[in-house]
Write a protein that holds these residues in place. Structure first.
Motif, PDB file in Angstrom:
ATOM      1  N   ALA A 202      -5.324 -11.903  19.440  1.00 61.84           N
ATOM      2  CA  ALA A 202      -4.396 -11.136  18.485  1.00 61.84           C
ATOM      3  C   ALA A 202      -3.049 -11.540  19.114  1.00 61.84           C
ATOM      4  CB  ALA A 202      -4.397  -9.987  19.038  1.00 61.84           C
ATOM      5  N   ASP A 203      -2.045 -11.051  18.178  1.00 61.08           N
ATOM      6  CA  ASP A 203      -0.436 -11.232  18.413  1.00 61.08           C
ATOM      7  C   ASP A 203      -0.091 -10.689  19.465  1.00 61.08           C
ATOM      8  OD1 ASP A 203       2.055 -11.745  17.983  1.00 61.08           O
ATOM      9  OD2 ASP A 203       2.498 -10.416  16.580  1.00 61.08           O
ATOM     10  N   PRO A 204       0.220 -11.468  20.584  1.00 59.99           N
ATOM     11  CA  PRO A 204       0.763 -10.937  22.025  1.00 59.99           C
ATOM     12  C   PRO A 204       2.044 -10.035  21.802  1.00 59.99           C
ATOM     13  CG  PRO A 204       1.371 -13.079  22.012  1.00 59.99           C
ATOM     14  CD  PRO A 204       0.703 -12.941  20.805  1.00 59.99           C
ATOM     15  N   SER A 205       2.959 -10.270  20.873  1.00 60.17           N
ATOM     16  CA  SER A 205       4.398  -9.526  20.778  1.00 60.17           C
ATOM     17  C   SER A 205       4.519  -9.265  19.340  1.00 60.17           C
ATOM     18  CB  SER A 205       5.031 -10.495  21.439  1.00 60.17           C
ATOM     19  OG  SER A 205       6.533  -9.759  21.466  1.00 60.17           O
ATOM     20  N   PRO A 206       3.923  -8.161  18.709  1.00 54.86           N
ATOM     21  CA  PRO A 206       4.427  -7.760  17.428  1.00 54.86           C
ATOM     22  C   PRO A 206       5.774  -7.334  17.277  1.00 54.86           C
ATOM     23  CG  PRO A 206       2.961  -6.067  18.516  1.00 54.86           C
ATOM     24  CD  PRO A 206       2.917  -7.309  19.431  1.00 54.86           C
ATOM     25  N   SER A 207       6.414  -7.397  16.058  1.00 58.15           N
ATOM     26  CA  SER A 207       7.747  -7.032  15.972  1.00 58.15           C
ATOM     27  C   SER A 207       7.953  -5.553  16.136  1.00 58.15           C
ATOM     28  CB  SER A 207       7.911  -7.075  14.522  1.00 58.15           C
ATOM     29  OG  SER A 207       8.228  -8.557  14.084  1.00 58.15           O
ATOM     30  N   PRO A 208       9.205  -5.014  16.967  1.00 56.21           N
ATOM     31  CA  PRO A 208       9.394  -3.926  16.952  1.00 56.21           C
ATOM     32  C   PRO A 208       9.461  -2.786  16.242  1.00 56.21           C
ATOM     33  CG  PRO A 208      10.958  -5.155  18.105  1.00 56.21           C
ATOM     34  CD  PRO A 208      10.295  -6.063  17.024  1.00 56.21           C
ATOM     35  N   THR A 209       9.071  -1.457  16.347  1.00 55.58           N
ATOM     36  CA  THR A 209       8.901  -0.500  15.136  1.00 55.58           C
ATOM     37  C   THR A 209      10.193  -0.042  14.926  1.00 55.58           C
ATOM     38  OG1 THR A 209       8.322   1.235  17.026  1.00 55.58           O
ATOM     39  CG2 THR A 209       6.652  -0.159  15.955  1.00 55.58           C
ATOM     40  N   ALA A 210      10.344   0.464  13.786  1.00 56.42           N
ATOM     41  CA  ALA A 210      11.456   1.098  13.312  1.00 56.42           C
ATOM     42  C   ALA A 210      11.000   2.388  12.403  1.00 56.42           C
ATOM     43  CB  ALA A 210      12.220   0.231  12.543  1.00 56.42           C
ATOM     44  N   ALA A 211      12.163   3.174  12.066  1.00 52.20           N
ATOM     45  CA  ALA A 211      12.041   4.446  11.130  1.00 52.20           C
ATOM     46  C   ALA A 211      11.552   3.815   9.805  1.00 52.20           C
ATOM     47  CB  ALA A 211      12.944   5.158  11.074  1.00 52.20           C
ATOM     48  N   PRO A 212      10.555   4.420   8.928  1.00 52.96           N
ATOM     49  CA  PRO A 212      10.270   4.186   7.755  1.00 52.96           C
ATOM     50  C   PRO A 212      11.372   4.259   6.850  1.00 52.96           C
ATOM     51  CG  PRO A 212       8.771   6.011   8.550  1.00 52.96           C
ATOM     52  CD  PRO A 212       9.952   5.687   9.556  1.00 52.96           C
ATOM     53  N   PRO A 213      11.490   3.389   5.782  1.00 53.84           N
ATOM     54  CA  PRO A 213      12.719   3.449   4.892  1.00 53.84           C
ATOM     55  C   PRO A 213      12.822   4.787   4.195  1.00 53.84           C
ATOM     56  CG  PRO A 213      11.064   1.995   3.846  1.00 53.84           C
ATOM     57  CD  PRO A 213      10.573   2.322   5.320  1.00 53.84           C
ATOM     58  N   ASP A 214      14.009   5.110   3.724  1.00 57.81           N
ATOM     59  CA  ASP A 214      14.246   6.295   2.790  1.00 57.81           C
ATOM     60  C   ASP A 214      14.147   5.958   1.357  1.00 57.81           C
ATOM     61  OD1 ASP A 214      14.936   7.613   5.351  1.00 57.81           O
ATOM     62  OD2 ASP A 214      17.336   7.037   4.999  1.00 57.81           O
ATOM     63  N   SER A 215      13.726   4.861   1.106  1.00 57.50           N
ATOM     64  CA  SER A 215      13.571   4.459  -0.338  1.00 57.50           C
ATOM     65  C   SER A 215      12.190   4.879  -0.924  1.00 57.50           C
ATOM     66  CB  SER A 215      13.900   2.989  -0.670  1.00 57.50           C
ATOM     67  OG  SER A 215      13.132   2.131  -0.041  1.00 57.50           O
ATOM     68  N   THR A 216      11.991   4.772  -2.199  1.00 55.46           N
ATOM     69  CA  THR A 216      10.478   5.193  -2.665  1.00 55.46           C
ATOM     70  C   THR A 216       9.939   4.098  -2.742  1.00 55.46           C
ATOM     71  OG1 THR A 216      11.353   6.897  -4.105  1.00 55.46           O
ATOM     72  CG2 THR A 216       9.440   5.830  -4.914  1.00 55.46           C
ATOM     73  N   PRO A 217       8.625   3.853  -2.031  1.00 56.84           N
ATOM     74  CA  PRO A 217       7.776   2.684  -2.108  1.00 56.84           C
ATOM     75  C   PRO A 217       7.305   2.441  -3.802  1.00 56.84           C
ATOM     76  CG  PRO A 217       6.570   4.482  -1.411  1.00 56.84           C
ATOM     77  CD  PRO A 217       7.966   5.077  -1.659  1.00 56.84           C
ATOM     78  N   PRO A 218       6.809   1.046  -3.854  1.00 56.11           N
ATOM     79  CA  PRO A 218       6.427   0.781  -5.266  1.00 56.11           C
ATOM     80  C   PRO A 218       5.016   1.539  -5.393  1.00 56.11           C
ATOM     81  CG  PRO A 218       6.968  -1.191  -4.060  1.00 56.11           C
ATOM     82  CD  PRO A 218       6.972  -0.031  -3.231  1.00 56.11           C
ATOM     83  N   ALA A 219       4.845   2.344  -6.694  1.00 50.09           N
ATOM     84  CA  ALA A 219       3.630   3.018  -6.791  1.00 50.09           C
ATOM     85  C   ALA A 219       2.557   1.937  -7.042  1.00 50.09           C
ATOM     86  CB  ALA A 219       3.876   4.092  -7.942  1.00 50.09           C
ATOM     87  N   GLU A 220       2.911   0.964  -7.953  1.00 47.94           N
ATOM     88  CA  GLU A 220       1.739   0.037  -8.590  1.00 47.94           C
ATOM     89  C   GLU A 220       1.545  -1.156  -7.555  1.00 47.94           C
ATOM     90  OE1 GLU A 220      -0.006  -0.063 -10.948  1.00 47.94           O
ATOM     91  OE2 GLU A 220       0.830   1.777 -12.489  1.00 47.94           O
ATOM     92  N   PRO A 221       0.249  -1.363  -7.081  1.00 48.14           N
ATOM     93  CA  PRO A 221       0.130  -2.512  -6.167  1.00 48.14           C
ATOM     94  C   PRO A 221       0.508  -3.763  -6.771  1.00 48.14           C
ATOM     95  CG  PRO A 221      -1.564  -0.929  -6.208  1.00 48.14           C
ATOM     96  CD  PRO A 221      -0.810  -0.371  -7.362  1.00 48.14           C
ATOM     97  N   GLY A 222       0.555  -3.700  -8.301  1.00 46.36           N
ATOM     98  CA  GLY A 222       0.745  -5.097  -8.869  1.00 46.36           C
ATOM     99  C   GLY A 222       2.450  -5.420  -8.631  1.00 46.36           C
TER     100      GLY A 222
END
Length: 363
Positions: free
Chosen positions: A91-111
């Motif tokens: 596995a990846d021994p050192s993943p990127s640090p976490t942060a708060a989720p963005p305040d923007s709206t996520p894309p609704a369509e997977p496309g």
């Protein structure tokens, strides 16, 4: 003497008897019930006014299909199916640090995300001859809970009796790009689906079309992503450098695959892994495939290609740190930062690679 006798015999004044206190009239039963209801209503109003804003209607308004859950590499939220079966050596021994989720709206369509076929060379990473997931443990964990095993099999549309054989036919890999799909938790005896993005570096099991089917950190079944309903919002925990524009959706390969072409996160070299392979079956490639996947870079382009090895060369051609697979050039991003602290323009990582190399060199 006569006066004294008359004084002694004088009658005493009459004693005043207090009036009897009348009991208060009894109210009818209906009046008592009405009063109790009024008190209860007043208390409920007071409690609602003292509650934290938004808490009262959160449960009623929550819609799992409207939330895009961001899941870091080792995240075990959302009702995991089993204990983690991800192996530390693969596995990846050192993943990127976490942060708060963005305040923007996520894309609704997977496309809205980049689509990549599951058989694309370089879509996945790993460590040569090292499994990133323990499939036997996954089978054993599910076998201990009949309800979980049944729900797991139903989610992946596999006969429950065929589940052990199905899992052994899957292939251990690491994601090289943030990947959108449908995750599943286990609650109330059933699999509960939710839309998710898995962080690059996550250990997964993929089927013979290259599509992720199991997330090893939670033992959860994975299926194709679906459209968000209503007003989409982010959930879970973001990581530094997360952006929807760098997220991919894996589509099934046109035909069943016999092997996957993978990037070694510790050496930047390429190797082939047979589908359903056990450790020790990987075959090193002398050079990179001509047409291979490169994870999206900060500016919207592609990350630098992995190091290639000339035919006959015994090892890597680089002697010092370099930009390897799934890493970025180190140049600041030209895109606007995400709200909530999910962006770090000084150094952003899209997938496993650089941190693994630094750890390996330190050894």
């Amino acid at each position: 003497m006569s006066r004294l006798r008359s004084a002694r015999r004088a009658p005493l004044p009459p004693r005043r008897v207090p009036r009897a206190v009348r009991p208060a009239p009894r109210l009818p039963r209906s009046a008592h019930l009405a009063g109790t209801a009024a008190v209860a209503l007043a208390l409920s109003v007071a409690a609602a006014s003292c509650a934290a804003p938004g808490q009262g209607s959160r449960a009623a308004a929550a819609d799992p299909a409207a939330e895009l859950v961001l899941q870091p590499v080792a995240d075990r939220e959302h009702d995991p199916f089993t204990p983690s079966t991800a192996t530390p050596d693969g596995a990846d021994p050192s993943p990127s640090p976490t942060a708060a989720p963005p305040d923007s709206t996520p894309p609704a369509e997977p496309g809205r995300h980049q689509s990549v076929p599951g058989g694309q060379a370089g879509l996945y990473g790993g460590v040569r001859n090292v499994a990133s997931c323990d499939v036997d443990k996954q089978i054993a964990f599910l076998g201990r809970d009949a309800d979980k095993q049944a729900a797991f099999a139903r989610t992946l549309r596999v006969d429950e009796g065929d589940l052990p054989g199905y899992l052994r036919e899957l292939t251990c890999v690491l994601l090289r790009a943030d990947t959108r799909l449908t995750g599943h938790g286990f609650a109330g005896g059933e699999a509960s689906p939710f839309q998710a993005v898995l962080q690059a570096g996550t250990a997964v099991l993929v089927d013979d079309t290259g599509v992720p089917r199991v997330r090893c950190a939670s033992g959860s079944p994975l299926t194709e992503p679906e459209k968000l309903s209503g007003d989409g919002r982010y959930g879970g925990t973001a990581w530094r450098g997360y952006r929807p524009s760098r997220t991919v959706v894996v589509t099934p390969a046109d035909r069943a695959l016999s092997k996957l072409v993978i990037v070694d996160i510790t050496t930047d070299l390429w190797f082939e892994r047979p589908v359903g392979a056990r450790p020790g079956e990987d075959r090193k490639l002398p050079e990179a495939p001509r047409d291979h996947f490169a994870p999206p870079a900060p500016g919207g382009g592609a990350s630098p290609s992995p190091t290639t090895e000339p035919t006959g060369s015994p090892g890597p051609t680089t002697t010092g740190p370099s930009d390897g697979p799934g890493t970025e050039s180190g140049q600041p991003s030209t895109a606007p930062p995400l709200p909530g602290g999910a962006e770090d323009p000084d150094h952003e990582r899209v997938s496993a690679g650089e941190s693994a190399r630094s750890t390996a060199s330190a050894r």
